[in-house]
Design a protein around this motif. Sequence first.
Motif, mmCIF file in Angstrom:
data_model
loop_
_atom_site.group_PDB
_atom_site.id
_atom_site.type_symbol
_atom_site.label_atom_id
_atom_site.label_comp_id
_atom_site.label_asym_id
_atom_site.label_seq_id
_atom_site.Cartn_x
_atom_site.Cartn_y
_atom_site.Cartn_z
ATOM 1 N N PHE A 111 0.810 -1.010 -0.168
ATOM 2 C CA PHE A 111 -0.023 0.152 -0.049
ATOM 3 C C PHE A 111 0.814 1.410 0.062
ATOM 4 N N HIS A 112 1.777 1.221 0.785
ATOM 5 C CA HIS A 112 2.749 2.597 0.903
ATOM 6 C C HIS A 112 3.514 2.524 -0.102
ATOM 7 N N ILE A 113 4.357 1.539 -0.936
ATOM 8 C CA ILE A 113 5.005 1.790 -2.177
ATOM 9 C C ILE A 113 4.116 2.368 -3.020
ATOM 10 N N LEU A 114 2.888 2.006 -3.454
ATOM 11 C CA LEU A 114 1.912 2.351 -4.215
ATOM 12 C C LEU A 114 1.537 3.749 -4.059
ATOM 13 N N LEU A 122 0.637 2.275 -13.644
ATOM 14 C CA LEU A 122 1.419 1.016 -14.461
ATOM 15 C C LEU A 122 2.456 0.552 -14.331
ATOM 16 N N THR A 123 3.603 1.314 -13.806
ATOM 17 C CA THR A 123 4.987 0.949 -13.388
ATOM 18 C C THR A 123 4.994 0.187 -12.364
ATOM 19 N N THR A 133 -8.440 1.296 -15.647
ATOM 20 C CA THR A 133 -7.646 0.818 -16.486
ATOM 21 C C THR A 133 -6.397 -0.128 -16.158
ATOM 22 N N GLY A 134 -6.169 0.541 -14.997
ATOM 23 C CA GLY A 134 -4.800 -0.206 -14.412
ATOM 24 C C GLY A 134 -5.079 -1.760 -14.138
ATOM 25 N N GLN A 135 -6.381 -1.908 -13.662
ATOM 26 C CA GLN A 135 -6.727 -3.237 -13.486
ATOM 27 C C GLN A 135 -6.904 -4.174 -15.049
ATOM 28 N N TRP A 136 -7.201 -3.428 -15.950
ATOM 29 C CA TRP A 136 -7.431 -4.331 -17.019
ATOM 30 C C TRP A 136 -5.907 -4.432 -17.639
ATOM 31 N N TRP A 137 -5.116 -3.360 -17.519
ATOM 32 C CA TRP A 137 -3.778 -3.810 -18.062
ATOM 33 C C TRP A 137 -2.974 -4.619 -17.212
ATOM 34 N N LYS A 161 2.923 0.614 -21.292
ATOM 35 C CA LYS A 161 2.359 1.234 -20.307
ATOM 36 C C LYS A 161 2.535 2.878 -20.788
ATOM 37 N N HIS A 162 3.440 3.383 -21.633
ATOM 38 C CA HIS A 162 3.513 4.805 -21.871
ATOM 39 C C HIS A 162 2.399 5.097 -22.931
#
Length: 208
Positions: free
Chosen positions: A70-73, A99-100, A168-172, A180-181
Amino acid sequence: MSNNPPRTRMTGVQRRGQLVDVGRGLFAARGLDGTTIEEIAACAGVSKPVIYEHFGSKEGLYTQVVDFEFHILLDSITGALTEEGKPRVLVERAALALLTYIEDRAEGFRILMRDAPPSQPEGAFSTLLSQVTARVEHILSDEFHRRGFSAQDGAMYAQMLVGMVAMTGQWWQDSRQPDKHTVAAHLVNLAWNGLTGLQKDPELKSEA
């Protein structure tokens, strides 16, 4: 006489780190309920009392794993949003940060999307999105004020923007295509230009 070198005993900090790493892999693959304390101990090469000594329970270890990810993100996204730059560039950086993280820490993201730990009954990812939305709302408020829009509208648009990026992140997470770019560029293309003003081949302003 054995030629094997003596095993180096882990410090308490090293052992906790090892157990968090092992737990992350198992929890990502099987979830909290699908993982047993016996499996964690076997994978870590320790006895069950060692896990209880460090974390109190399987749920205690799970909470530590979730808090760590959690804290990293959160630090990554909020760091992107607190840098100097125009609102559009900040949104680009935040989308890329998410995305990264997904690209580098797929197991951690799966865990954040799964079972809620006792410390965050509403869900870790929901908690994170709420904090990020507050930051985005602050950024958009200046832009909306400049354009003569209401602050209330800014709060609503912050929810929409963060929700779009998160979904979008969940889909990717599973597709990983396009890169990601490109995904970030198209996200901001929609967010900033709207459907009627979409650019055919959008590019990130932050990388120009």
